[in-house]
Design an enzyme around this catalytic site. Structure first.
Site, PDB file in Angstrom:
ATOM      1  N   GLU A   1       0.857  -1.186  -0.074  1.00  0.00           N
ATOM      2  CA  GLU A   1      -0.125  -0.034   0.012  1.00  0.00           C
ATOM      3  C   GLU A   1       0.767   1.404  -0.138  1.00  0.00           C
ATOM      4  OE1 GLU A   1      -3.052  -0.292   3.020  1.00  0.00           O
ATOM      5  OE2 GLU A   1      -4.060  -1.738   2.201  1.00  0.00           O
TER       6      GLU A   1
ATOM      7  N   GLU B   1      -4.683  -8.489  -0.271  1.00  0.00           N
ATOM      8  CA  GLU B   1      -5.613  -8.415   0.982  1.00  0.00           C
ATOM      9  C   GLU B   1      -7.164  -8.001   0.598  1.00  0.00           C
ATOM     10  OE1 GLU B   1      -4.464  -5.411   3.775  1.00  0.00           O
ATOM     11  OE2 GLU B   1      -2.156  -5.731   3.475  1.00  0.00           O
TER      12      GLU B   1
HETATM   13  O1  AHR Z   1      -4.974  -6.080   7.007  1.00  0.00           O
HETATM   14  C1  AHR Z   1      -4.842  -5.050   7.953  1.00  0.00           C
HETATM   15  C2  AHR Z   1      -4.157  -3.784   7.112  1.00  0.00           C
HETATM   16  O2  AHR Z   1      -4.958  -3.302   6.212  1.00  0.00           O
HETATM   17  C3  AHR Z   1      -2.781  -3.984   6.526  1.00  0.00           C
HETATM   18  O3  AHR Z   1      -2.050  -3.938   7.411  1.00  0.00           O
HETATM   19  C4  AHR Z   1      -2.756  -2.957   5.584  1.00  0.00           C
HETATM   20  O4  AHR Z   1      -2.101  -3.285   4.398  1.00  0.00           O
HETATM   21  C5  AHR Z   1      -4.068  -2.673   5.187  1.00  0.00           C
HETATM   22  O5  AHR Z   1      -4.260  -1.052   5.171  1.00  0.00           O
END
Ligand code: AHR
Length: 514
Positions: A196, A315
């Protein structure tokens, strides 16, 4: 987008869409074994373990617990992870990875330094590091995916991590690994070029241009160390506007074309407005993001390129209730308890990945244990959250090739979408066995559907697995398993199967095509 007037008109013209009505709802699902979308990569059934709250410490790893083995791994969690058929496990973050210096996490556990973790405002004791993670996935037969520090980390650090993990012998790094008790390299194929990096919350956040240039140099060193590695570039996170999101992805891909193998995307969805019908329609937005990203990839990567770039949704999940908290609130952060509607949303997201199997080749549900996760522990045991069950059914059974399905289903409208079919469907074919995955989004009514193979007939028995519960908001706990999979077998023969899909359910039908 649908206007207010059009929304009202749609409702008036289609009274069967309104809640509380009981007119019979019917649908048709047609499957054509020759209309192949793509090969389903088992890595779309991945998960994620971050140094965050109780995901690792108190989750997969709990030294001194009577439930842990000699290495500190929780045995009950190992069993639940095995049964989930995890295809890929991402580590060590997430936001945590952007200030993680891997050399802190190797060598004798008692001598490792304690560091401030600024991502989640806690203290990292480094007792779980490279050896603990890679030995864990090796024991479970899971493919590892390591996300390198492209925030505060240097190029050399990422390069030497590849060297430490993947080269056999002959360098200071490989000697160090051997000294730390590991003779053979683990051979880690999947490496993330940061996490990110478009977010100002990220340690070492950069502009797309700066990140693209920085990541390119890191990527070159990593591939020159081991040409077999596959690299995942940090695409835009879920939080950007559409414009920033597309711009970031295009810029990053322009720099990393020919070097990156995947573009990472993240998505978290939620029901903060307490509007189930909109929440369960989220996969329409997910489909749109995938198609848009595919278009961006196509605009950058030559057609028929020997170095294609795929999408890694590394994610994804439902996440809206529990946010990060300060140190003083302890380690129980992001411990979302999932209900039935979350499980249904998860099933629609998995349907979407299968329906885009040609371009989505990695997906990691965030995360694995305790932190926005399908497995939930305390010091005495664990329970399986509602979202565990659809993921397990997909990972265990939805393999081979993804098939295009024709679905004729009654539908409804939301403020955002003109037409949301009540039935959300995907299908796969593997060695003559067809698997059809159906979410009935309707909160109150069952839908009778004819499932018809375009050519061929169903033969023998069909296996039916249903994930459902007594209401949308029911959830599981240590003493209650309100949502789980119910399995049954039916004998069929003929050119179609008629099935009544219960309200708010996920059904998986597994049949042999004769
Ligand atoms: O999964 C939780 C968080 O969400 C992670 O650390 C991040 O990459 C995202 O914003």
């Amino acid at each position: 987008m649908i206007s207010r007037r059009k929304f009202a008109a749609t409702l008036a013209a289609a009274p069967f869409l309104l809640r509380g009505q009981t007119r019979d709802l019917k649908a048709r699902i047609r499957i054509d074994a020759e209309r192949v979308i793509g090969t389903i990569d088992p890595k779309i059934y991945g998960n994620f373990t971050e140094h965050l709250g109780r995901c690792i410490q108190g989750g997969i790893f709990e030294e001194g617990s009577p439930l842990a083995d000699a290495s500190g791994y929780r045995r009950d969690v190992i069993e639940a992870v095995r049964n989930l058929h995890v295809g890929l496990l991402r580590w060590p973050g997430g936001n945590f990875s952007s200030n993680y210096h891997w050399l802190d996490g190797i060598g004798p556990r008692d001598q490792r330094p304690k560091r401030l973790d600024m991502a989640w405002q806690s203290i990292e004791d480094n007792r779980f590091g490279t050896h603990e993670f890679l030995n864990y996935v090796e024991m479970l037969g899971i493919e590892p995916y390591v996300c390198a520090n492209f925030g505060t980390g240097a190029w050399t650090e990422a390069q030497q991590w590849v060297e430490y993990c993947n080269l056999a012998e002959g360098t200071a790094m490989t000697d160090l690994r051997r000294k730390n008790g590991r003779e053979k390299p683990w051979k880690v194929t999947y490496w993330g070029l940061g996490n990110e990096m478009d977010g100002p919350w990220q340690m070492g956040h950069r502009s797309a241009e700066d990140y693209g240039k920085f990541a390119l140099e890191g990527a070159k060193l990593m591939k020159w160390t081991d040409p077999n590695v596959k690299l995942i570039a940090a695409g835009s996170s879920d939080f950007a506007t559409r414009e920033r999101w597309t711009e970031w992805n295009r810029t990053v891909l322009t720099h990393l074309n020919g070097h990156a193998d995947f573009l990472s995307l993240h998505t978290y969805v939620g029901d903060s407005d307490n509007d189930y019908l909109s929440f369960i329609a989220n996969s329409i937005d997910l489909t749109d993001r995938i198609r848009t990203t595919e278009g961006i990839i196509r605009s950058v990567v030559e057609p028929q390129s020997r170095r294609p770039i795929y999408i890694a949704f590394d994610e994804w999940n439902v996440w809206y209730r529990e946010r990060g908290a300060g140190k003083e609130e302890g380690r129980r952060i992001l411990e979302e308890i999932y209900d039935l509607q979350d499980a249904l949303v998860v099933a629609t997201m998995l349907n979407t990945f299968v329906n885009n199997a040609h371009i989505v080749k990695i997906a990691n549900m965030a995360q694995l244990v305790n932190v926005i996760a399908p497995i939930f522990t305390n010091e005495k045991g664990l329970f399986l959250q509602t979202i565990y069950y659809p993921l397990q059914l997909f990972a265990a059974n939805v393999k081979g090739t993804a098939l295009e399905v024709f679905v004729d289903s009654p539908s409804y409208a939301t403020k955002r979408f003109d037409k949301v079919p009540y039935l959300d469907v995907s299908a796969a074919l593997d060695q003559g066995k067809v698997v059809v995955n159906v979410v009935n989004r309707h909160p109150e009514q069952e839908i009778e559907a004819e499932i018809e193979p375009q050519d061929g007939r169903f033969a023998g028995q069909i296996e039916v697995a249903v994930v459902n519960g007594s209401g949308l908001k029911v959830h599981n706990g240590f003493d209650s398993q309100n949502v789980k999979t119910a399995n049954s077998v039916e004998t069929v023969s003929g050119s179609k199967v008629v099935h009544r899909f219960a309200p708010h359910s996920f059904t998986q039908i597994r049949a042999t095509l004769g």
